[in-house]
Write a protein that holds these residues in place. Sequence first.
Motif, PDB file in Angstrom:
ATOM      1  N   ARG A  50       0.834  -1.203   0.000  1.00 39.22           N
ATOM      2  CA  ARG A  50       0.000   0.000   0.000  1.00 39.22           C
ATOM      3  C   ARG A  50       0.873   1.259   0.000  1.00 39.22           C
TER       4      ARG A  50
ATOM      5  N   TRP B   1      -5.945   1.874  -4.875  1.00 32.43           N
ATOM      6  CA  TRP B   1      -5.437   0.680  -4.191  1.00 32.43           C
ATOM      7  C   TRP B   1      -6.575  -0.292  -3.933  1.00 32.43           C
TER       8      TRP B   1
ATOM      9  N   GLU C 276      -8.096  -2.695  -1.810  1.00 29.15           N
ATOM     10  CA  GLU C 276      -8.022  -3.240  -0.449  1.00 29.15           C
ATOM     11  C   GLU C 276      -8.446  -4.702  -0.456  1.00 29.15           C
TER      12      GLU C 276
END
Length: 159
Positions: free
Chosen positions: A26, A49, A51
Amino acid sequence: MTPDPDAHSPLEAVLDEEVSREAVRREIHARDARRYSGVAWAAMSPDPWPERPVERLRADAASRLNERAAWRASAEGRLVEAVDQAQQAAVSAHLSADAVRACVSRGLSGELDHCAAAAAALERHARRLLVTARAVRRRLTLAAPRPTTGSSDPGSSAR
């Protein structure tokens, strides 16, 4: 004996590693996104990003734990385990030899019992080292690839 409430199960330990790896990924992604945050051409910045849910992290950790267990059970894994045990025995033998040397340097008159105990420990660790070295040799033999004695291809011939 009661279990330590702070102790992690092997799966929880690997899950912690997986969470740490995810945090590093991340951060790398965020660094790349910052690089493109100024003037940038269209579609040059990285996608948001993705998750991973905790369930996916747990599944990946379980998979990693199973892969490690399979490797440890393999011939190579058992060989590395034997090498590790031999190295531990060598360190213990070295420390015991240093203890004998320290006894001698202080003079044997008042240290004879301590020196004898250190010498006995040295002998015990040296025997353990020999046993583990033999285990390394056996496991190396088992882990080594076997040379082929010939080809099963009828069209090939030795030249």
